[in-house]
Design a protein around this motif. Structure first.
Motif, PDB file in Angstrom:
ATOM      1  N   GLU A   1       0.667  -1.259  -0.113  1.00  0.00           N
ATOM      2  CA  GLU A   1      -0.057   0.026   0.094  1.00  0.00           C
ATOM      3  C   GLU A   1       0.905   1.242  -0.167  1.00  0.00           C
ATOM      4  O   GLU A   1       0.692   2.474  -0.535  1.00  0.00           O
ATOM      5  N   LEU A   2       1.882   1.263   0.830  1.00  0.00           N
ATOM      6  CA  LEU A   2       3.061   2.123   0.755  1.00  0.00           C
ATOM      7  C   LEU A   2       3.596   2.657  -0.876  1.00  0.00           C
ATOM      8  O   LEU A   2       3.511   3.706  -1.244  1.00  0.00           O
ATOM      9  N   VAL A   3       3.742   1.669  -1.327  1.00  0.00           N
ATOM     10  CA  VAL A   3       4.034   1.845  -3.187  1.00  0.00           C
ATOM     11  C   VAL A   3       3.080   2.346  -3.856  1.00  0.00           C
ATOM     12  O   VAL A   3       3.125   3.126  -4.597  1.00  0.00           O
ATOM     13  N   TYR A   4       1.705   1.568  -3.551  1.00  0.00           N
ATOM     14  CA  TYR A   4       0.698   2.006  -4.228  1.00  0.00           C
ATOM     15  C   TYR A   4       0.122   3.390  -4.348  1.00  0.00           C
ATOM     16  O   TYR A   4      -0.213   4.046  -5.468  1.00  0.00           O
ATOM     17  N   GLN A   5       0.211   3.784  -3.209  1.00  0.00           N
ATOM     18  CA  GLN A   5      -0.244   5.348  -2.696  1.00  0.00           C
ATOM     19  C   GLN A   5       1.109   6.293  -3.156  1.00  0.00           C
ATOM     20  O   GLN A   5       0.616   7.479  -2.736  1.00  0.00           O
ATOM     21  N   ASN A   6       1.945   5.844  -3.664  1.00  0.00           N
ATOM     22  CA  ASN A   6       3.285   6.755  -3.963  1.00  0.00           C
ATOM     23  C   ASN A   6       3.600   7.474  -2.779  1.00  0.00           C
ATOM     24  O   ASN A   6       3.917   8.698  -2.820  1.00  0.00           O
ATOM     25  N   LEU A   7       3.736   6.885  -1.543  1.00  0.00           N
ATOM     26  CA  LEU A   7       4.106   7.558  -0.320  1.00  0.00           C
ATOM     27  C   LEU A   7       5.705   7.481  -0.450  1.00  0.00           C
ATOM     28  O   LEU A   7       6.242   7.723   0.834  1.00  0.00           O
ATOM     29  N   VAL A   8       6.211   6.436  -0.810  1.00  0.00           N
ATOM     30  CA  VAL A   8       7.703   6.148  -0.525  1.00  0.00           C
ATOM     31  C   VAL A   8       8.329   6.511  -1.878  1.00  0.00           C
ATOM     32  O   VAL A   8       8.069   6.264  -3.173  1.00  0.00           O
TER      33      VAL A   8
ATOM     34  N   VAL B   1      14.276   4.281  -0.269  1.00  0.00           N
ATOM     35  CA  VAL B   1      12.988   3.724   0.981  1.00  0.00           C
ATOM     36  C   VAL B   1      11.890   2.952   0.081  1.00  0.00           C
ATOM     37  O   VAL B   1      11.475   2.085   0.382  1.00  0.00           O
ATOM     38  N   TYR B   2      11.752   3.305  -1.291  1.00  0.00           N
ATOM     39  CA  TYR B   2      10.823   2.706  -2.107  1.00  0.00           C
ATOM     40  C   TYR B   2      11.326   1.320  -2.250  1.00  0.00           C
ATOM     41  O   TYR B   2      10.605   0.492  -2.399  1.00  0.00           O
ATOM     42  N   ARG B   3      12.651   1.011  -2.814  1.00  0.00           N
ATOM     43  CA  ARG B   3      13.310  -0.052  -2.759  1.00  0.00           C
ATOM     44  C   ARG B   3      13.226  -1.157  -1.549  1.00  0.00           C
ATOM     45  O   ARG B   3      12.931  -2.111  -2.021  1.00  0.00           O
TER      46      ARG B   3
END
Length: 336
Positions: free
Chosen positions: A225-232, A236-238
């Motif tokens: 969900e963090l990835v899906y909502q473009n929050l990281v 941190v994304y990886r």
């Protein structure tokens, strides 16, 4: 050329035309000699047509005599291939058009250039609320009050659709805009991180396999969900992608028939630019009974990244316009 001179030239040309036309017809009645009668007729007919063209052109209304060369050429062709009557038809048509002209277009009507989209006028539009609010926010020419009200309004929209804009607003020249954008992103991220923290604590103390599967599954979904909502972003994304895949893999070790987790792993592989692995995971979800129409777009994306464009076209064509989501319809139409 004066009207009198034009009339005289026309009359002389008409006399010449009559004489040459008579000679052309008479040549057909003469016995064959050294010259082919048909060839002699065509030569005389061409001369007669030219004389008729000069005569008829001098009698045309002035606005039908231009361009000079083309009008004369057209009349010559008409008079040559349709002797006498060709010129009469053209002359009568032009006279009729001069006496009974068509109604002229109004000079009040004119072509205008295509209008350009102006973002600072978007606030006056009453439809398309989401797009209108985002356009108002992105335009620094709008008054600060309008931009602040728009920013407050988009807080009710999914972070998935507003995350990119909110991150851009972190560099906005207006401090209030920056603070609200940061607060919105931080709140959405903290809400998910708190759930991750509580779920991780519960996972540490549980010993039941069923509960461990459910908790690992929930952690995979929360990280995703963090990835899906473009929050990281960035490192941190990886890291978030790795964590989501790790928990999904752990949950699948307990229950390998969870089709939704295979889809999550497939989408994570796509985010990691691993189309082969993504195709394998999503295909496995399809085998386990996950709805095909929801998997086809992801399979098509994986095949696109693999360079199998024929397969992309085949997959999207199988959706059909009725089954495709509105956002997918242009893609389906293009590829099928």
């Amino acid at each position: 050329m004066s009207k009198t001179l034009s009339f005289i030239v026309g009359a002389l040309a008409a006399v010449v035309a009559v004489i040459v036309q008579y000679l052309a017809i008479a040549s057909l009645l003469q016995p064959a000699g050294a010259t082919d009668p048909l060839l002699r007729f065509f030569a005389l007919q061409a001369l007669a047509g030219l004389a008729e063209a000069v005569a008829f052109r001098s009698w045309l209304p002035l606005n039908y005599r231009e361009p000079r060369a083309l009008s004369l050429l057209f009349l010559w062709l008409a008079c040559t291939f349709v002797p006498l009557f060709g010129g009469l038809v053209v002359l009568s048509s032009c006279i009729w058009a001069a006496l009974f002209p068509a109604s002229k277009d109004s000079d009040q009507l004119a072509d205008v250039p295509r209008p350009e989209f102006v973002t600072y006028l978007v606030s006056r539009v009453s439809h398309g609320g989401g797009a209108r609010l985002q356009a108002r926010l992105a335009n620094t020419q709008v008054s600060p009050t309008d931009r602040l009200s728009a920013l407050v309004a988009i807080q009710s929209m999914p972070t998935r659709t507003t995350g990119t804009l909110l991150r851009e607003l972190l560099a906005d020249p207006l401090e209030d805009i920056r603070l609200i954008a940061y607060g919105t992103l931080d709140h959405a991220e903290n809400e998910i991180m708190q759930k991750i923290f509580r779920t991780s604590k519960a996972l540490e103390v549980t010993g039941n396999d069923t509960e461990r599967h459910a908790l690992n599954r929930m952690l995979a979904e929360l990280y995703f969900e963090l990835v899906y909502q473009n929050l990281v972003q960035g490192a941190v994304y990886r890291h978030t992608l790795q964590q989501a895949d790790r928990y999904a893999q752990t949950a699948l070790e307990t229950d390998p028939t969870d089709a939704a987790l295979w889809l999550i792993r497939g989408r994570l592989a796509l985010a990691n630019a691993l189309p082969d692995a993504a195709h394998e995971y999503i295909a496995h979800a399809l085998e386990l009974g996950f709805p095909r129409e929801r998997l086809v777009p992801w399979l098509a994306e994986a095949d696109f990244l693999r360079g199998d464009y024929a397969r992309v076209s085949q997959l999207l064509a199988s959706l059909g316009n009725a089954a495709a989501l509105p956002t997918l319809k242009p893609v389906v139409k293009y590829w099928s």
